[in-house]
Design a protein around this motif. Sequence first.
Motif, mmCIF file in Angstrom:
data_model
loop_
_atom_site.group_PDB
_atom_site.id
_atom_site.type_symbol
_atom_site.label_atom_id
_atom_site.label_comp_id
_atom_site.label_asym_id
_atom_site.label_seq_id
_atom_site.Cartn_x
_atom_site.Cartn_y
_atom_site.Cartn_z
ATOM 1 N N VAL A 68 0.839 -1.200 0.000
ATOM 2 C CA VAL A 68 0.000 0.000 0.000
ATOM 3 C C VAL A 68 0.876 1.253 0.000
ATOM 4 O O VAL A 68 0.582 2.242 -0.691
ATOM 5 C CB VAL A 68 -0.947 -0.006 1.210
ATOM 6 N N ALA A 69 1.963 1.215 0.761
ATOM 7 C CA ALA A 69 2.873 2.366 0.786
ATOM 8 C C ALA A 69 3.500 2.599 -0.577
ATOM 9 O O ALA A 69 3.640 3.744 -1.030
ATOM 10 C CB ALA A 69 3.959 2.138 1.843
ATOM 11 N N TRP A 76 3.585 5.584 -5.740
ATOM 12 C CA TRP A 76 3.381 5.601 -7.190
ATOM 13 C C TRP A 76 2.341 6.651 -7.577
ATOM 14 O O TRP A 76 2.534 7.400 -8.544
ATOM 15 C CB TRP A 76 2.936 4.212 -7.641
ATOM 16 N N LEU A 77 1.245 6.732 -6.826
ATOM 17 C CA LEU A 77 0.228 7.747 -7.110
ATOM 18 C C LEU A 77 0.789 9.154 -6.920
ATOM 19 O O LEU A 77 0.472 10.067 -7.684
ATOM 20 C CB LEU A 77 -0.988 7.539 -6.206
ATOM 21 N N SER A 78 1.601 9.328 -5.892
ATOM 22 C CA SER A 78 2.198 10.649 -5.666
ATOM 23 C C SER A 78 3.133 11.032 -6.807
ATOM 24 O O SER A 78 3.199 12.211 -7.194
ATOM 25 C CB SER A 78 2.958 10.652 -4.335
ATOM 26 N N SER A 79 3.847 10.047 -7.366
ATOM 27 C CA SER A 79 4.769 10.358 -8.464
ATOM 28 C C SER A 79 4.041 10.756 -9.748
ATOM 29 O O SER A 79 4.634 11.387 -10.622
ATOM 30 C CB SER A 79 5.664 9.146 -8.742
ATOM 31 N N LEU A 80 2.758 10.398 -9.868
ATOM 32 C CA LEU A 80 2.018 10.759 -11.073
ATOM 33 C C LEU A 80 1.847 12.263 -11.221
ATOM 34 O O LEU A 80 1.650 12.762 -12.330
ATOM 35 C CB LEU A 80 0.639 10.089 -11.058
ATOM 36 N N SER A 81 1.891 12.984 -10.101
ATOM 37 C CA SER A 81 1.743 14.439 -10.181
ATOM 38 C C SER A 81 2.916 15.091 -10.903
ATOM 39 O O SER A 81 2.811 16.241 -11.330
ATOM 40 C CB SER A 81 1.608 15.030 -8.772
ATOM 41 N N ILE A 98 -10.756 6.045 -10.040
ATOM 42 C CA ILE A 98 -10.240 7.069 -10.941
ATOM 43 C C ILE A 98 -9.507 8.127 -10.115
ATOM 44 O O ILE A 98 -10.047 8.661 -9.146
ATOM 45 C CB ILE A 98 -11.384 7.708 -11.744
ATOM 46 N N TYR A 99 -8.272 8.416 -10.531
ATOM 47 C CA TYR A 99 -7.439 9.397 -9.841
ATOM 48 C C TYR A 99 -7.058 10.495 -10.822
ATOM 49 O O TYR A 99 -6.671 10.217 -11.962
ATOM 50 C CB TYR A 99 -6.158 8.746 -9.300
ATOM 51 N N ALA A 103 5.479 18.023 3.556
ATOM 52 C CA ALA A 103 6.520 17.010 3.749
ATOM 53 C C ALA A 103 6.790 16.208 2.483
ATOM 54 O O ALA A 103 7.650 15.317 2.495
ATOM 55 C CB ALA A 103 6.133 16.066 4.884
ATOM 56 N N GLY A 104 6.064 16.498 1.389
ATOM 57 C CA GLY A 104 6.330 15.836 0.117
ATOM 58 C C GLY A 104 5.235 14.929 -0.394
ATOM 59 O O GLY A 104 5.402 14.302 -1.455
ATOM 60 N N ALA A 105 4.122 14.807 0.308
ATOM 61 C CA ALA A 105 3.038 13.939 -0.149
ATOM 62 C C ALA A 105 2.317 14.587 -1.333
ATOM 63 O O ALA A 105 2.294 15.804 -1.482
ATOM 64 C CB ALA A 105 2.057 13.671 0.984
ATOM 65 N N GLY A 106 1.711 13.742 -2.167
ATOM 66 C CA GLY A 106 0.944 14.235 -3.296
ATOM 67 C C GLY A 106 -0.522 14.391 -2.941
ATOM 68 O O GLY A 106 -1.017 13.816 -1.968
ATOM 69 N N VAL A 107 -1.233 15.159 -3.728
ATOM 70 C CA VAL A 107 -2.664 15.386 -3.545
ATOM 71 C C VAL A 107 -3.373 14.982 -4.838
ATOM 72 O O VAL A 107 -2.992 15.434 -5.922
ATOM 73 C CB VAL A 107 -2.973 16.859 -3.203
#
Length: 492
Positions: free
Chosen positions: A170-171, A176-181, A374-375, A424-428
């Motif tokens: 999950v982490a 991976w989702l955060s890197s999509l930004s 969907i993200y 702190a670096g997280a994606g939205v």
Amino acid sequence: MTATMTPAQQQPPPQRTYGNWRRGVSAGLFGLGTGATVLMFAVALLTVTMLAVSMLAALVTALLGAAVLVPLAVRVNGRTGLQVLSARIAWWRGRSQRQHIYQSGVASRVTQSHQLPGLLARSEVYTVETGRAGRIGVVVIPQSRHYTVTLRCAPEGMDLVDQSVIDTRVAHLATWLSSLSREPGLVQAMITVETTPDPGTLLAGEVHNNMAPQAPDLARQVLDEVVRSYPAGSAQVETRVSLTYTVPPGRGKLTHEDMCREVAARLPHLHAGLSAAGSGGVYPSSPQGLAAAMRAAYDPAVALDMARNPDLVVTWDQAGPVAARESWDYYRHDSGVSRTWGMVEAPRGLTFSSTFARLTDPDPSLLRKRVAMIYRPYSPAESAKLVEADKRDARFNTSKKSQATARDIADLVAAEQAAQEEAAGAGVVRFTVLVTATVASVEQLDEATRIIDSRAAEARLMLRPMYGAQAATFAASLPAGIVLPAHATVPF
């Protein structure tokens, strides 16, 4: 010698929880957003000004302002009254023009091929030749300039897997989702889990290809019995990840071919991130694979024929239905009838890594079930502005009341935590869920509704049928890259 464990060693580690989803709410008065609140003050000022002219003019101004503001203040399942009214008017208008009926093939006045209907009518598939990955299919939607590549995954599941391994997966998925930004031009990522009853053809083919000619009769009888009995009650699970791109800013002169090659060149990096998240083998979909997935979705009866005959080739211009008809709350297409639900509200409070498992589990009563998550990621610059604006709005909504409610306080805490995590670096990301259930007849839709409602309750999701948009949301959950906000005529 015997070893003893202390009480601290005997206790299992605490299970990790997830949450902090929140709906963005702009600051305003009386349930209105920021823009509507400004409009309310403008109407009030104009009404006072009209009093100097005549009482009748002031009354007319006030009534017209109320006619606009009241639908904006009323909320129906998360949507304003104006949005609900606009959707109903758009449906009536489309139905009067017979836009809800589709006919293809020799009986059609429009096309002799069986092309895809609705938003996918102008879509095309481009083939990109790569070295190790072979031929990759990229779906192009010209009207929105969107380019979609789909990856097929073979997830390892959670059975007999340690909880620590699941938490690590999950982490990795969150990373991976955060890197999509930071992916140039990425518009949307969609993870789809589609389940269908297993016809047993794959098992039969595997057994037939590996059975030795000199095998004993007893062994043959046992394997034949396994082939006949094992598929009963089992299901096929297809997991896909669809990534939709658009032309990055400043590069508007790229042709469709150039953009497709650029999208295909970004896949190796995305493969590695998905593999670490437990996706198993990751393979790009070929043009024939994409067309076959679309064909099976619109005509479930043909899926068995394609499973029995792997050499059957389906092209993109023949992947659509022969006939389709959209109703207010369901969608009839060839041999299937489908209903699509959309997420109204994310789970409140904390959830576990297995919370959504029951929603994606197979249901033997359904011909097909498709769950699409969907993200749509924000860029790092947009994320920073968004979380700060959400924090200010949450503080305003808490302070405007003499005694803030528990929900207002919880929303403020969530907004502040999101701002700290983003710093702190997280994606939205924005996200939603579409669930499509396909059955054989309209009479079976009630049973399908009961099943989906039960699964949604177990997943702590609030789902509602996508009234008046069944055809569009059905297509949006398929591996074709439909980004609904880009095609919407009604503001959402």
